[in-house]
Design an enzyme around this catalytic site. Structure first.
Site, short mmCIF file in Angstrom:
data_model
loop_
_atom_site.label_atom_id
_atom_site.label_comp_id
_atom_site.label_asym_id
_atom_site.label_seq_id
_atom_site.Cartn_x
_atom_site.Cartn_y
_atom_site.Cartn_z
NE ARG A 1 6.91 -0.72 9.36
CZ ARG A 1 5.64 -0.24 8.95
NH1 ARG A 1 5.51 0.20 7.74
NH2 ARG A 1 4.67 -0.97 9.55
NE ARG B 1 -3.89 -0.63 10.28
CZ ARG B 1 -2.75 -0.27 9.55
NH1 ARG B 1 -2.77 0.94 9.17
NH2 ARG B 1 -1.66 -0.92 9.29
NE ARG C 1 2.72 -4.71 10.86
CZ ARG C 1 2.40 -3.46 10.16
NH1 ARG C 1 1.75 -2.58 10.98
NH2 ARG C 1 2.75 -3.32 9.05
NE ARG D 1 8.72 -15.67 7.87
CZ ARG D 1 7.97 -16.47 7.34
NH1 ARG D 1 7.79 -16.74 6.07
NH2 ARG D 1 7.36 -16.98 8.35
CE LYS E 1 -2.23 -0.76 3.96
NZ LYS E 1 -2.15 -1.90 4.28
P1 AMP Z 1 1.18 1.03 8.97
O1 AMP Z 1 2.54 1.73 8.23
O2 AMP Z 1 0.13 1.56 8.03
O3 AMP Z 1 1.25 -0.37 8.93
O4 AMP Z 1 0.71 1.35 10.49
C1 AMP Z 1 1.77 0.96 11.28
C2 AMP Z 1 1.29 1.03 12.60
O5 AMP Z 1 0.48 2.41 12.99
C3 AMP Z 1 0.15 0.04 12.63
O6 AMP Z 1 0.59 -1.31 13.26
C4 AMP Z 1 -0.82 0.48 13.94
O7 AMP Z 1 -0.21 0.33 15.27
C5 AMP Z 1 -0.87 2.00 13.54
N1 AMP Z 1 -1.88 2.59 12.63
C6 AMP Z 1 -1.75 3.06 11.58
N2 AMP Z 1 -2.64 3.46 10.92
C7 AMP Z 1 -3.97 3.21 11.64
C8 AMP Z 1 -5.13 3.05 11.71
N3 AMP Z 1 -5.84 3.66 10.71
N4 AMP Z 1 -5.77 2.85 13.01
C9 AMP Z 1 -5.17 2.56 14.13
N5 AMP Z 1 -4.01 2.03 14.01
C10 AMP Z 1 -3.07 2.60 12.72
#
Ligand code: AMP
Length: 202
Positions: A144, A96, A155, A133, A21
């Site tokens: 990260r 989400r 996740r 991975r 994404k």
């Molecule tokens: P991402 O980079 O989009 O995978 O987001 C990394 C982390 O940020 C996720 O594992 C959540 O802990 C938090 N996060 C990002 N977007 C959201 C969202 N829309 N709602 C809740 N937590 C989020």
């Protein structure tokens, strides 16, 4: 903020963690000349800058769990009102949960103009784990802190429990389109742009 375009692109890129994404949202927002909103990036930035919000959410991010809806919705509402988002946006990592999706629908209704176009990147589970991975190996876990194997599994579980139902919400509203997310970055990007511009998808 009111749009200066008759038909601003309002796109949500949806899909499991590791579906690509972020990469695709960056390319698509540049191609359409609209803003890119990644809630994950905004949160990682807040953690890195040790802001009040960052301190509150660090542990949640480290566990791969979701930040409370009210916090994320406020963050997106604020970002959407920035001038660079007036002519459209590509949202990546939001919504989400179904409650986030409902809040976004209410925000869009308030803005007026076209509906959302929600595009789900379809990538099989085994590919996703493989990608996460690889990403954690490449990053050496420094970029990260949420990319370790256990957190990656968590996740994906969180995705199936809380985020996958969002796709049913949009399907019922006829706002959802699917796209094959497997393949080279440039091929997936070409499919996405064709879909958004209404051309036949190769
Ligand atoms: P991402 O980079 O989009 O995978 O987001 C990394 C982390 O940020 C996720 O594992 C959540 O802990 C938090 N996060 C990002 N977007 C959201 C969202 N829309 N709602 C809740 N937590 C989020």
């Amino acid at each position: 903020m009111a749009s200066t375009k008759a038909n601003p692109a309002r796109i949500v890129l949806f899909g499991p963690p590791g579906a690509g994404k972020g990469t695709q949202a960056t390319l698509l927002s540049k191609a359409l000349n609209v803003c890119h909103i990644s809630t994950g990036d905004i949160m990682r930035q807040a953690v890195a800058n040790q802001t009040e919000l960052g301190k509150q959410i660090k542990a949640i991010l480290d566990r791969g769990e979701l930040v409370p809806d009210s916090m994320v919705i406020k963050m997106v509402e604020e970002r959407l009102s920035d001038p660079d988002c007036a002519d459209g946006f590509v949202l990546d990592g939001f919504p989400r949960t179904v409650d986030q999706a409902k809040a976004l629908s209410a925000l869009i209704a308030k803005l007026g103009g076209p509906n959302l176009m929600v595009i789900e990147l379809i990538v099989p589970d085994e590919r996703i784990l493989e990608r996460i991975r690889r990403r954690s190996a490449e990053a050496g876990n420094s970029a990260r802190s949420d990319d370790s194997e256990d957190v990656a599994r968590n996740r994906i579980m969180v995705y199936w429990a809380q985020t996958a139902p969002v796709s049913d919400y949009y399907r019922a509203r006829k706002e959802l389109k699917d796209i094959d997310g497997v393949g080279k970055v440039e091929d997936v990007n070409a499919r996405l742009i064709a879909l958004v511009k209404g051309r036949p998808v190769a």
